[in-house]
Design an enzyme around this catalytic site. Sequence first.
Site, PDB file in Angstrom:
ATOM      1  N   HIS A 182       0.798  -1.234   0.000  1.00 25.74           N
ATOM      2  CA  HIS A 182       0.000   0.000   0.000  1.00 25.74           C
ATOM      3  C   HIS A 182       0.832   1.287   0.000  1.00 25.74           C
ATOM      4  O   HIS A 182       0.494   2.261   0.672  1.00 25.74           O
ATOM      5  CB  HIS A 182      -0.964  -0.004   1.191  1.00 25.74           C
ATOM      6  CG  HIS A 182      -2.067  -0.997   1.072  1.00 25.74           C
ATOM      7  ND1 HIS A 182      -2.568  -1.437  -0.144  1.00 25.74           N
ATOM      8  CD2 HIS A 182      -2.787  -1.657   2.026  1.00 25.74           C
ATOM      9  CE1 HIS A 182      -3.546  -2.304   0.073  1.00 25.74           C
ATOM     10  NE2 HIS A 182      -3.697  -2.470   1.369  1.00 25.74           N
ATOM     11  N   GLU A 231     -11.512  -3.497  -3.181  1.00 23.90           N
ATOM     12  CA  GLU A 231     -10.516  -2.549  -3.673  1.00 23.90           C
ATOM     13  C   GLU A 231     -10.281  -2.769  -5.167  1.00 23.90           C
ATOM     14  O   GLU A 231      -9.703  -3.769  -5.567  1.00 23.90           O
ATOM     15  CB  GLU A 231      -9.208  -2.733  -2.910  1.00 23.90           C
ATOM     16  CG  GLU A 231      -9.339  -2.615  -1.399  1.00 23.90           C
ATOM     17  CD  GLU A 231      -8.204  -3.329  -0.681  1.00 23.90           C
ATOM     18  OE1 GLU A 231      -7.046  -2.890  -0.804  1.00 23.90           O
ATOM     19  OE2 GLU A 231      -8.485  -4.347  -0.009  1.00 23.90           O
ATOM     20  N   HIS A 277      -9.517   2.067   0.434  1.00 29.63           N
ATOM     21  CA  HIS A 277      -9.516   0.964   1.399  1.00 29.63           C
ATOM     22  C   HIS A 277     -10.653   1.109   2.419  1.00 29.63           C
ATOM     23  O   HIS A 277     -10.479   0.827   3.603  1.00 29.63           O
ATOM     24  CB  HIS A 277      -8.171   0.914   2.116  1.00 29.63           C
ATOM     25  CG  HIS A 277      -7.741  -0.465   2.542  1.00 29.63           C
ATOM     26  ND1 HIS A 277      -8.353  -1.144   3.571  1.00 29.63           N
ATOM     27  CD2 HIS A 277      -6.769  -1.272   2.079  1.00 29.63           C
ATOM     28  CE1 HIS A 277      -7.743  -2.310   3.736  1.00 29.63           C
ATOM     29  NE2 HIS A 277      -6.790  -2.424   2.824  1.00 29.63           N
TER      30      HIS A 277
END
Length: 354
Positions: free
Chosen positions: A106, A319, A180
């Site tokens: 991420h 996502e 997210h």
Amino acid sequence: MTITKKIFGKMPDGTQVDIYTLKNSNNMSVDILNYGGTIVSILMPDKDGKIADIALGFDDIKSYMENDAYVGALIGRHGNRIENAEFELNGKVYKLVKNDGNNHLHGGTIGFHNVVWDAEIQEENGVQKLVLTHTSPDGEENYPGNLNVKVEYSLSEDNELKIDYTAVSDKDTVVNLTNHAYFNLSGHDSGDVLKHQIYINADKFTPVNDECIPTGEIRDVKGTVMDFTKLSSFSQGIFSDDEQIVYGQGYDHNWVLNTNGNINEVACELYDPESGRAMQVFTTKPGMQFYSGNHLSEKVHLIGKNSTVYNKRAGLCLETQFFPNGMKHKNFPSPILKANETYHYVTIYKFLNK
């Protein structure tokens, strides 16, 4: 649809963090921070008109800074995992921070989820939208290129929350932006999501190894616990001894969407039989990660809004993305963004009752 703004809190250096409320005439509203582009809450009625907040979130900025579950946040430069925290681009190997075991997750420690974005309320064709902008400098987290990012949020009268992502770099780089948010259609404080049902418009998924890294294989879902080609419960599969479920400790996998970038075709639908609430996902991205909140209980106990404790599977994430580990597998869609070319993708979460 209207957008209002108020102060949410302050960063340790005194930088003000604001919360923006997008509201339509259907008793639906969405709260978004300029910190991390974070979705704080989504208020919507159920089949009987009872309003609940269906997004996990926190009441204060400190909790967002300390949470490592990426709750509600914009993710970048590269969402999901990069194997061995490195990639090769134009013959050069770029080494990234290892923040997920031996891998990169991420966007790293200075990810877009930790940034106070510049925010502006704009109007286009009589419709207001929240526009967030940020420049990630060349070399940040060791990614190449000065990357200028713009993310637009808007809420329609059809209960569609639209997230419009644009980015341009002055050097070749890699970009894979996503959001997210953790959803629980029964309400963020209602317990786990195991009674939800899901449809994923995908005949294939990308299997992972024991570090949740895609191996490069693209496998049929038919006859497996990954088959959600019809709206169905995932509670049985999540407790199975299937190797993929064991590796992910539940669902934490990427599906290869059949939609081929068609924003008008449903990529996924989530449904809660108890409340009647449903959410459809539309996207121009080729993949979607269904993450069933498997690790929430392993984090520092997440104390959410109204002192709610978020335990394991209190919410799930959908996502939209390029496939994880795409730089290692040439058969995956490439997250490479060429210098001065435009990255532009759209995802829509549409909320309804059934």
